[in-house]
Design a protein around this motif. Structure first.
Motif, PDB file in Angstrom:
ATOM      1  N   UNK A  97      -7.656   9.053  -0.587  1.00  0.00           N
ATOM      2  CA  UNK A  97      -7.643   8.196  -1.771  1.00  0.00           C
ATOM      3  C   UNK A  97      -6.765   6.961  -1.623  1.00  0.00           C
ATOM      4  N   UNK A  98      -5.737   7.024  -0.785  1.00  0.00           N
ATOM      5  CA  UNK A  98      -4.810   5.898  -0.638  1.00  0.00           C
ATOM      6  C   UNK A  98      -5.037   5.123   0.656  1.00  0.00           C
ATOM      7  N   UNK A  99      -6.108   5.413   1.371  1.00  0.00           N
ATOM      8  CA  UNK A  99      -6.333   4.765   2.661  1.00  0.00           C
ATOM      9  C   UNK A  99      -6.354   3.248   2.525  1.00  0.00           C
ATOM     10  N   UNK A 100      -5.521   2.605   3.347  1.00  0.00           N
ATOM     11  CA  UNK A 100      -5.444   1.147   3.355  1.00  0.00           C
ATOM     12  C   UNK A 100      -4.655   0.549   2.209  1.00  0.00           C
ATOM     13  N   UNK A 101      -4.041   1.378   1.387  1.00  0.00           N
ATOM     14  CA  UNK A 101      -3.311   0.867   0.218  1.00  0.00           C
ATOM     15  C   UNK A 101      -1.808   0.965   0.442  1.00  0.00           C
ATOM     16  N   UNK A 102      -1.092  -0.136   0.225  1.00  0.00           N
ATOM     17  CA  UNK A 102       0.365  -0.034   0.234  1.00  0.00           C
ATOM     18  C   UNK A 102       0.815   0.814  -0.954  1.00  0.00           C
ATOM     19  N   UNK A 103       1.793   1.669  -0.717  1.00  0.00           N
ATOM     20  CA  UNK A 103       2.330   2.523  -1.774  1.00  0.00           C
ATOM     21  C   UNK A 103       3.849   2.439  -1.735  1.00  0.00           C
ATOM     22  N   UNK A 104       4.428   2.142  -2.887  1.00  0.00           N
ATOM     23  CA  UNK A 104       5.877   2.074  -3.044  1.00  0.00           C
ATOM     24  C   UNK A 104       6.350   3.332  -3.769  1.00  0.00           C
ATOM     25  N   UNK A 105       7.089   4.215  -3.095  1.00  0.00           N
ATOM     26  CA  UNK A 105       7.629   5.391  -3.771  1.00  0.00           C
ATOM     27  C   UNK A 105       8.959   5.074  -4.455  1.00  0.00           C
ATOM     28  N   UNK A 106       9.078   5.478  -5.722  1.00  0.00           N
ATOM     29  CA  UNK A 106      10.306   5.335  -6.494  1.00  0.00           C
ATOM     30  C   UNK A 106      10.717   6.724  -6.969  1.00  0.00           C
TER      31      UNK A 106
END
Length: 182
Positions: A97-106
């Motif tokens: 589901x997150x392939x190719x997407x930048x994700x910022x964990x907080x």
């Protein structure tokens, strides 16, 4: 500009995790990005816990993830792990589901030892979903204060650190916007 979805994984109505999540979303909007916050606690509990993927609220939430160019994932840390609410929702998503997407964990937590949960619990899970995980950010609960009127504020130094991490995340965002249906 990018469309960024923030997943707020705190089950509590008055959430210290919500402040950095909303602060980051507002900062992204001020930079011209479309940014929305999805408070996972507002999803219907029975369909969520039974993984009823036909429930219209869950379908809508999963579609928001699919349509987003990037995500911010905000969670409290409980017992050295991200929230069960966040895990339950993320388990509904397709494998990539997150392939190719930048994700910022907080993350927020009560002890400096909880900072390890970003790299040893949350980051691996986001990576399994295909995320391009950027530098995460952790803040101690005691650095978020609540005024008598319910307004929350972040300590100045932590606010500067969050701005720095958000700037790094912005540099990872795609330069074009995908067409999305609201």
């Amino acid at each position: 500009m990018a469309t960024v979805l923030t997943l707020s994984g705190n089950p509590a109505r008055t959430s210290r995790t919500a402040l950095p999540a909303e602060h980051t979303a507002a900062g992204l909007r001020s930079r011209g990005h479309r940014s929305h916050v999805l408070a996972l606690r507002d999803l219907p509990a029975a369909p969520l816990l039974s993984a009823n993927t036909h429930d219209t609220s869950l379908v809508r939430a999963v579609n928001l993830v699919a349509e987003a160019d990037a995500l911010v994932v905000a969670t409290p840390i409980y017992k050295a792990a991200y929230s069960g609410l966040l895990k339950t929702f993320l388990d509904l998503l397709p494998q990539h589901a997150f392939t190719g997407k930048p994700v910022l964990p907080l993350a927020t937590g009560g002890s400096p030892a909880h900072v390890l949960a970003l790299d040893y619990a949350l980051r691996p899970f986001l990576t399994v979903l295909g995320a391009q995980v950027t530098q995460g950010w952790f803040v101690l609960d005691r650095h978020i204060t609540t005024a008598p009127d319910g307004a929350m504020t972040l300590d100045h130094d932590d606010e500067l650190q969050l701005a720095n991490v958000t700037d790094q995340f912005v540099r990872a965002l795609p330069s074009r916007t995908l067409l999305t249906a609201a």
